[in-house]
Write an enzyme that holds these catalytic residues in place. Structure first.
Site, PDB file in Angstrom:
ATOM      1  CB  CYS A   1      34.724  43.608  36.481  1.00 35.78           C
ATOM      2  SG  CYS A   1      36.160  43.307  37.448  1.00 35.78           S
TER       3      CYS A   1
ATOM      4  CD  GLU B   1      30.078  44.135  33.386  1.00 33.46           C
ATOM      5  OE1 GLU B   1      30.069  43.046  32.818  1.00 33.46           O
ATOM      6  OE2 GLU B   1      30.871  44.433  34.309  1.00 33.46           O
TER       7      GLU B   1
ATOM      8  CD  GLU C   1      36.881  37.379  41.393  1.00 34.64           C
ATOM      9  OE1 GLU C   1      35.949  38.191  41.489  1.00 34.64           O
ATOM     10  OE2 GLU C   1      37.392  36.796  42.357  1.00 34.64           O
TER      11      GLU C   1
ATOM     12  CE  LYS D   1      40.879  31.179  25.556  1.00 38.89           C
ATOM     13  NZ  LYS D   1      40.648  32.445  24.794  1.00 38.89           N
TER      14      LYS D   1
HETATM   15  C1  UN1 Z   1      38.812  44.216  36.822  1.00 36.96           C
HETATM   16  O1  UN1 Z   1      38.287  45.235  36.415  1.00 36.96           O
HETATM   17  O2  UN1 Z   1      38.597  43.133  36.258  1.00 36.96           O
HETATM   18  O3  UN1 Z   1      40.172  47.650  41.581  1.00 36.96           O
HETATM   19  C2  UN1 Z   1      39.774  44.197  37.958  1.00 36.96           C
HETATM   20  C3  UN1 Z   1      40.470  47.721  40.396  1.00 36.96           C
HETATM   21  C4  UN1 Z   1      41.649  46.927  39.884  1.00 36.96           C
HETATM   22  C5  UN1 Z   1      41.220  45.567  39.453  1.00 36.96           C
HETATM   23  C6  UN1 Z   1      40.105  45.560  38.471  1.00 36.96           C
HETATM   24  N1  UN1 Z   1      42.647  46.840  40.910  1.00 36.96           N
HETATM   25  O4  UN1 Z   1      39.841  48.399  39.605  1.00 36.96           O
END
Ligand code: UN1
Length: 486
Positions: A280, A377, A246, A173
């Site tokens: 993230c 955030e 995550e 999804k």
């Molecule tokens: C994300 O932002 O959800 O290290 C993952 C990084 C990428 C992965 C980011 N390889 O910024």
């Protein structure tokens, strides 16, 4: 306008609801295509199809599953440029970064394909004679994958590749901001020869399709990447399923007064404004030694003023749009919060008055560690500069948030670097490098409220999608009792 279907049991099908939703190009706000609004009933159909496909798939030898993953890698390579352009069009990141998004998917399929010939368990001696002990890996069954829009090819691949190599069947999804990327990825999986029903795609809203998947009693595991609030919802509603989360970050870059400031400058620009801050892993706090703060601010300001905003498809663009209107409103609300809290706005702080969802790169300085802009955030091109007096204070500020995904320190002093490695509470620490840029053969994931201990990618990515079975084989021909029982 072109409309797309969902993929269930190896067929492209309409949703039960008959309703559609649109995906937009964030650089101009125009619709790209329309998609099926899947709901609980579609999730049910997909779960049925997945369980039907599961026995044959999980009985397929893992190295043979690996061959299929190599096919996926090859097709992703072949379609890399077209996929990258689609990522930019549907999600907004600049084309170079979109190529990286697709490359990350290529890498993870390659890595996990090779796992088909490993999937190692352990062997270990028994405490008894003539007894053999080992562990083997088994799939969970049918798993639900719920993915975000910010890496619309890479993050689904991070989950699909290990789930498949371990022998699971999938209900996928994707985010409703990037359904076309998901459709294309599933088309490639189909073309590569993934058997019907092994990967099913249901597009649709989180509160119907997503929730139904999370709560479904025949789903054995949920892997979710997204916000902390939704992560909490997943934990509260998934029951006893395996859950991998995550979530967000408030990732710090520490700059000590002995650092190479030019290097740190590049790291801050890339970490804060790359992907328009929508990772993230984005750097959202610069924790800097007060001896170099003024100098660094000047250097930063000079560069940031030159950043060109625009469509990610244009060569000259440095910073693309935010993903949607809501994101612009959210980032702007934090600018207002920062001003009210008494932080000093160095630059930016407004949306651009042009079509599309653009927001100026924004820097606040003299930020106090407990201000909301330094705690929450923002997920946009906004950074808070926080002055400190020494490494211990820097670490204390770095750790003074509820998140713990990535972190970085710029210093030439090995001692300070090792203190940071030892003391920063985060899933990843970079030394003399930005907070972003993880590689697929190393584990990725956060501590504290950035996740729930799961790791994606690397060997650890296999753990999320497999069960360990412990096996004892007694060939003594008599009943032997462990723990010394006579
Ligand atoms: C994300 O932002 O959800 O290290 C993952 C990084 C990428 C992965 C980011 N390889 O910024």
């Amino acid at each position: 306008m072109k409309s797309y279907k969902m993929f269930i049991g190896g067929k492209w099908v309409d949703s039960v609801s008959g309703k559609m939703f649109k995906s937009l190009d964030p650089s101009n706000g125009k619709p790209i295509a329309e998609f099926q609004e899947g709901n609980e009933k579609d999730i049910d159909r997909a779960v049925d199809a997945a369980w039907k496909a599961f026995p044959a798939w999980s009985d397929t030898p893992a190295p043979v599953r690996g061959d299929l993953l190599f096919n996926v890698r090859d097709l992703l390579k072949k379609n890399k440029e077209a996929l990258a352009r689609l990522v930019t069009t549907e999600m907004g990141k600049v084309l170079n970064e979109a190529r990286g998004d697709v490359q990350e998917a290529i890498d993870v399929f390659e890595y996990m394909a090779g796992e088909g010939r490993r999937l190692f368990g352990h062997t270990t001696p028994s405490e008894l004679r003539d007894k053999f002990c080992m562990t083997v890996r088994k799939p969970l069954g049918v798993v639900g994958l719920i993915t975000p829009w910010n890496f619309p090819i890479a993050i689904p691949a991070w989950k699909i590749a290990p789930a498949l190599i371990c022998g699971n069947a999938i209900v996928f999804k994707p985010s409703s901001d990037t359904p076309l990327c998901a459709v294309r990825l599933v088309e490639i999986l189909d073309e590569a020869g993934v058997p019907p029903g092994v990967v099913n795609l249901v597009t649709g809203p989180g509160d119907t399709a997503g929730t139904a998947l999370i709560k479904h009693d025949r789903i054995r595991g949920i892997s979710f990447t997204g916000s902390r609030d939704v992560g909490k919802f997943v934990v509260e509603n998934a029951g006893l399923k395996r859950v991998g989360l995550e979530l967000g970050g408030k990732n710090p870059i520490i700059i000590m007064d002995d650092a190479d400031l030019d290097l740190a400058l590049d790291g801050v620009l890339w970490g804060a404004f790359g992907t328009t801050g929508q990772r993230c892993t984005a750097a959202s706090r610069v924790i800097i030694h007060k001896n170099v703060k003024d100098k660094f601010e000047k250097m930063l300001l000079q560069k940031v003023k030159k950043l060109k905003l625009g469509s990610g498809l244009k060569r000259e663009t440095d910073v693309g749009p935010l993903v949607n209107k809501k994101a612009v409103e959210k980032v702007h609300s934090y600018t207002e919060v920062g001003k009210k809290e008494g932080a000093r706005l160095l630059c930016g702080g407004k949306p651009l008055s042009r079509p599309g969802f653009f927001y100026e790169p924004t820097i606040f300085t003299d930020v106090k560690p407990d201000m909301r802009i330094a705690q929450e955030e923002i997920f946009g091109p906004a950074i808070s500069i926080i002055p400190v007096g020494n490494i211990d204070e820097a670490i204390k500020v770095a750790n003074g948030v509820s998140y713990g995904l990535t972190s970085s320190i710029y210093t030439k002093d090995m001692r300070k670097a090792f203190i940071a490695i030892d003391k920063i509470e985060a899933g990843l620490t970079y030394v003399n490098s930005s907070t972003i840029g993880s590689e697929v053969h190393l584990p990725f994931g956060g501590v504290k409220q950035s996740g729930n201990g799961a790791r994606e990618a690397g060997i650890e990515g296999i753990f999320e999608f497999s069960e360990v079975k412990t096996v004892y084989i007694d060939y003594s021909g008599k009943l032997q009792k462990a723990q010394g029982i006579e």
